[in-house]
Design a protein around this motif. Structure first.
Motif, PDB file in Angstrom:
ATOM      1  N   ALA A 101       0.828  -1.209   0.000  1.00 25.64           N
ATOM      2  CA  ALA A 101       0.000   0.000   0.000  1.00 25.64           C
ATOM      3  C   ALA A 101       0.862   1.258   0.000  1.00 25.64           C
ATOM      4  N   SER A 102       2.013   1.203   0.674  1.00 26.35           N
ATOM      5  CA  SER A 102       2.916   2.360   0.720  1.00 26.35           C
ATOM      6  C   SER A 102       3.444   2.668  -0.678  1.00 26.35           C
ATOM      7  N   TRP A 103       3.893   1.637  -1.382  1.00 23.36           N
ATOM      8  CA  TRP A 103       4.409   1.826  -2.738  1.00 23.36           C
ATOM      9  C   TRP A 103       3.300   2.259  -3.695  1.00 23.36           C
ATOM     10  N   ASN A 104       2.112   1.657  -3.538  1.00 20.85           N
ATOM     11  CA  ASN A 104       0.984   2.040  -4.397  1.00 20.85           C
ATOM     12  C   ASN A 104       0.678   3.528  -4.278  1.00 20.85           C
ATOM     13  N   THR A 105       0.704   4.023  -3.045  1.00 21.90           N
ATOM     14  CA  THR A 105       0.399   5.431  -2.820  1.00 21.90           C
ATOM     15  C   THR A 105       1.393   6.322  -3.535  1.00 21.90           C
ATOM     16  N   MET A 106       2.660   5.983  -3.477  1.00 28.85           N
ATOM     17  CA  MET A 106       3.682   6.824  -4.109  1.00 28.85           C
ATOM     18  C   MET A 106       3.578   6.780  -5.639  1.00 28.85           C
ATOM     19  N   VAL A 107       3.332   5.599  -6.184  1.00 27.70           N
ATOM     20  CA  VAL A 107       3.175   5.500  -7.640  1.00 27.70           C
ATOM     21  C   VAL A 107       1.984   6.339  -8.093  1.00 27.70           C
ATOM     22  N   THR A 108       0.867   6.192  -7.388  1.00 32.80           N
ATOM     23  CA  THR A 108      -0.345   6.944  -7.730  1.00 32.80           C
ATOM     24  C   THR A 108      -0.123   8.434  -7.588  1.00 32.80           C
ATOM     25  N   TYR A 110       2.659  10.233  -7.801  1.00 31.42           N
ATOM     26  CA  TYR A 110       3.481  10.789  -8.886  1.00 31.42           C
ATOM     27  C   TYR A 110       2.739  10.763 -10.227  1.00 31.42           C
ATOM     28  N   CYS A 111       1.929   9.733 -10.468  1.00 26.65           N
ATOM     29  CA  CYS A 111       1.153   9.690 -11.713  1.00 26.65           C
ATOM     30  C   CYS A 111       0.167  10.852 -11.765  1.00 26.65           C
ATOM     31  N   LYS A 112      -0.522  11.124 -10.656  1.00 28.14           N
ATOM     32  CA  LYS A 112      -1.480  12.233 -10.622  1.00 28.14           C
ATOM     33  C   LYS A 112      -0.780  13.565 -10.827  1.00 28.14           C
ATOM     34  N   ALA A 113       0.459  13.658 -10.360  1.00 25.91           N
ATOM     35  CA  ALA A 113       1.221  14.895 -10.523  1.00 25.91           C
ATOM     36  C   ALA A 113       1.807  15.020 -11.930  1.00 25.91           C
ATOM     37  N   GLY A 114       1.671  13.979 -12.736  1.00 31.93           N
ATOM     38  CA  GLY A 114       2.197  14.013 -14.098  1.00 31.93           C
ATOM     39  C   GLY A 114       3.674  13.702 -14.198  1.00 31.93           C
ATOM     40  N   ASP A 115       4.277  13.281 -13.095  1.00 31.18           N
ATOM     41  CA  ASP A 115       5.703  12.941 -13.083  1.00 31.18           C
ATOM     42  C   ASP A 115       5.840  11.437 -13.279  1.00 31.18           C
ATOM     43  N   LEU A 116       5.700  11.014 -14.531  1.00 32.86           N
ATOM     44  CA  LEU A 116       5.714   9.582 -14.806  1.00 32.86           C
ATOM     45  C   LEU A 116       7.101   8.971 -14.642  1.00 32.86           C
ATOM     46  N   GLY A 117       8.137   9.794 -14.797  1.00 35.52           N
ATOM     47  CA  GLY A 117       9.494   9.280 -14.593  1.00 35.52           C
ATOM     48  C   GLY A 117       9.692   8.828 -13.161  1.00 35.52           C
ATOM     49  N   SER A 118       9.328   9.682 -12.191  1.00 34.61           N
ATOM     50  CA  SER A 118       9.452   9.304 -10.781  1.00 34.61           C
ATOM     51  C   SER A 118       8.509   8.165 -10.432  1.00 34.61           C
ATOM     52  N   ALA A 119       7.294   8.194 -11.012  1.00 34.65           N
ATOM     53  CA  ALA A 119       6.341   7.106 -10.758  1.00 34.65           C
ATOM     54  C   ALA A 119       6.936   5.771 -11.195  1.00 34.65           C
ATOM     55  N   ARG A 120       7.590   5.755 -12.371  1.00 35.93           N
ATOM     56  CA  ARG A 120       8.158   4.506 -12.869  1.00 35.93           C
ATOM     57  C   ARG A 120       9.318   4.045 -11.993  1.00 35.93           C
ATOM     58  N   LEU A 121      10.093   4.995 -11.463  1.00 35.48           N
ATOM     59  CA  LEU A 121      11.183   4.634 -10.557  1.00 35.48           C
ATOM     60  C   LEU A 121      10.641   3.926  -9.314  1.00 35.48           C
ATOM     61  N   PHE A 122       9.567   4.488  -8.737  1.00 30.31           N
ATOM     62  CA  PHE A 122       8.972   3.857  -7.556  1.00 30.31           C
ATOM     63  C   PHE A 122       8.336   2.512  -7.919  1.00 30.31           C
ATOM     64  N   PHE A 123       7.723   2.448  -9.097  1.00 31.71           N
ATOM     65  CA  PHE A 123       7.101   1.198  -9.522  1.00 31.71           C
ATOM     66  C   PHE A 123       8.155   0.104  -9.673  1.00 31.71           C
ATOM     67  N   ALA A 139      -2.083   1.479 -11.431  1.00 26.71           N
ATOM     68  CA  ALA A 139      -1.795   2.910 -11.290  1.00 26.71           C
ATOM     69  C   ALA A 139      -0.798   3.369 -12.338  1.00 26.71           C
ATOM     70  N   MET A 140       0.236   2.564 -12.576  1.00 25.95           N
ATOM     71  CA  MET A 140       1.257   2.940 -13.552  1.00 25.95           C
ATOM     72  C   MET A 140       0.687   2.892 -14.972  1.00 25.95           C
ATOM     73  N   ILE A 141      -0.099   1.884 -15.257  1.00 28.39           N
ATOM     74  CA  ILE A 141      -0.730   1.781 -16.580  1.00 28.39           C
ATOM     75  C   ILE A 141      -1.683   2.956 -16.798  1.00 28.39           C
ATOM     76  N   ASP A 142      -2.450   3.292 -15.770  1.00 25.93           N
ATOM     77  CA  ASP A 142      -3.378   4.417 -15.868  1.00 25.93           C
ATOM     78  C   ASP A 142      -2.627   5.722 -16.128  1.00 25.93           C
ATOM     79  N   GLY A 143      -1.481   5.901 -15.468  1.00 25.63           N
ATOM     80  CA  GLY A 143      -0.676   7.094 -15.691  1.00 25.63           C
ATOM     81  C   GLY A 143      -0.225   7.207 -17.140  1.00 25.63           C
TER      82      GLY A 143
END
Length: 465
Positions: A101-108, A110-123, A139-143
């Motif tokens: 859940a902690s990782w999911n929150t961070m991926v989501t 960053y995706c909502k913020a439009g920072d897909l690079g950071s989201a992918r790093l966390f993913f 979450a990553m696919i949705d981003g």
């Protein structure tokens, strides 16, 4: 405190309706000396987080003498939902333990913020840590889908294999294709999903949902495959899919666009829930596009007076367009006049355009010109183009079309409405002006300038009036 008493307080916290109730229970917990109770504190923290109350959540979190991973995740979710990416990351780095859940929150986050690079790093880090779940994949696919990066979304989807994706994954990919302008791909994915579901009916996680059906019906409408859309409507009944306003809207829009008004109205009448504003707008617009202007006006009044639903700007575009297409001048005038004083909706250019079109089609060109003079801002080419549509044109009325064509050429060189003046000249057998006007417009567009370089203004209209 007795266990059952604490459980009752936790249930009260979970059920409280608003911020004041939650804060009252917070105060009660303090008075009873329960501030150190991590279960109660986390329940309150979760309630604050769900309501977007970050400040009281942060105060409560800071006051907690002990914090477990559930409390950390609740605070992390509150920060992520509020878009406080930097604060969420700082808290994430402080966490002694991390769950999926902690990782999911961070991926989501960053995706909502439009920072897909950071989201992918966390993913990718969650995969490496063995803490990923289908939620983080989704979450990553949705981003990627929302950013229009369908190739990246498809790469992740294919990596999930055949066992990990759930129906949310499929819905996300279908919506991505649809919004990316490829409805055929969305339909193809739906067929694949249905094939897998039929082969593995025990897999409840792959059962199509309301979102699935609404997405594929919209895709059918976009490609014009109404037979398939009708078949999918029947499948919703066979599958027992819940009908909500979103699916109802998709079905009504499809039926209206294929001219099946009775089926669209049947969907509307049999909705299990109360129609919302979007449903009413769809009905009014659909009746109007099918030449049922009087029914559209009746639906508008039923919505406002019978069901007490407040219309919005979209409603008025729909009903005024219906009046225009059906020649309902008196009704259109009345509805337009009531927009601001009765309904509190300020007319915009689209509404003026509908009424100008209505008046011009009905031959009330002088009235349309006076209305244009009252418009806030400059009329656009669409509004001015209505003056080229006035029927049974007489020689003296050509002045309005000449004026409108000049305004169009000055406003939008690429708008083909300026060429419509040629047809006006032809209707009064001014063949000399037909060829002359066509040459003028073609030369103006070829050289990248309007037929007149002076700015269009009220003074020109004033002279005509």
């Amino acid at each position: 405190m007795l266990p059952h008493s604490r459980a009752a307080l936790v249930r009260a916290i979970a059920a409280c309706a608003g911020c004041q109730e939650a804060q009252a229970l917070h105060s009660l917990a303090w008075k009873l000396g329960l501030a150190s109770d991590v279960v109660l504190a986390t329940a309150l923290l979760t309630r604050y987080a769900k309501r977007g109350l970050v400040a009281p959540a942060q105060r409560l979190f800071d006051e907690m003498p002990r914090r477990d991973v559930v409390a950390f995740n609740a605070m992390l979710a509150a920060l992520g939902a509020a878009g406080r990416v930097a604060d969420a990351r700082a808290l994430f780095e402080r966490m002694p333990d991390r769950t999926p859940a902690s990782w999911n929150t961070m991926v989501t986050c960053y995706c909502k913020a439009g920072d897909l690079g950071s989201a992918r790093l966390f993913f990718d880090a969650s995969l490496h840590a063995g803490s990923s779940s289908v939620v983080s994949w989704n979450a990553m696919i949705d981003g990627y889908c929302k950013a229009g990066r369908m190739d990246d979304a498809r790469e992740l989807f294919d990596r999930m294999g055949s066992t990990l994706p759930d129906v949310v994954t499929w819905n996300t990919m279908m919506a991505g294709h649809l919004h990316g302008g490829d409805p055929a791909a969305a339909i193809a994915m739906f067929h694949r999903l249905m094939h897998i579901h039929q082969q593995q009916q025990q897999e409840h996680r792959l059962k199509p949902t309301t979102v699935t059906m609404a997405t594929v019906v919209t895709a059918c409408t976009q490609v014009g495959d109404f037979a398939l859309g009708r078949q999918i409507h029947l499948q919703t009944r066979q599958l027992g899919t819940r009908i909500d306003p979103v699916l109802s809207n998709a079905l009504m829009d499809m039926y209206f666009k294929c001219g099946s008004v009775h089926r669209a109205l049947d969907v509307f009448r049999t909705m299990p829930c109360r129609p919302n504003l979007f449903c009413w707008n769809t009905v009014i617009a659909g009746l109007g596009m099918n030449g049922r202007g009087e029914d559209a006006v009746a639906a508008f009044h039923d919505m406002v007076e019978g069901h007490e639903v407040q219309p919005d700007a979209v409603t008025f575009v729909a009903v005024l367009s219906a009046c225009s297409h059906s020649g309902l001048v008196r009704a259109g005038r009345k509805i337009f006049a009531d927009m601001l004083p009765v309904h509190g909706v300020r007319p915009q250019a689209e509404h003026y355009g509908c009424v100008v079109d209505l008046l011009c089609r009905a031959g009330h060109v002088d009235e349309a010109a006076r209305l244009v003079a009252t418009m806030p801002g400059r009329p656009n080419a669409k509004v001015m183009g209505s003056f080229l549509l006035a029927p049974e044109r007489q020689e003296e009325d050509v002045r309005w079309s000449e004026w409108a064509a000049r305004r169009i050429s000055e406003l939008d060189l690429d708008d083909g409405a300026a060429y419509g003046l040629s047809n006006v000249y032809a209707s009064v057998q001014r063949w000399d002006r037909v060829e002359e006007h066509r040459r003028e417009v073609s030369a103006a567009v070829r050289h990248g300038k309007g037929l007149r370089r002076k700015q269009p203004g009220r003074a020109v209209l004033g002279k005509l009036l």
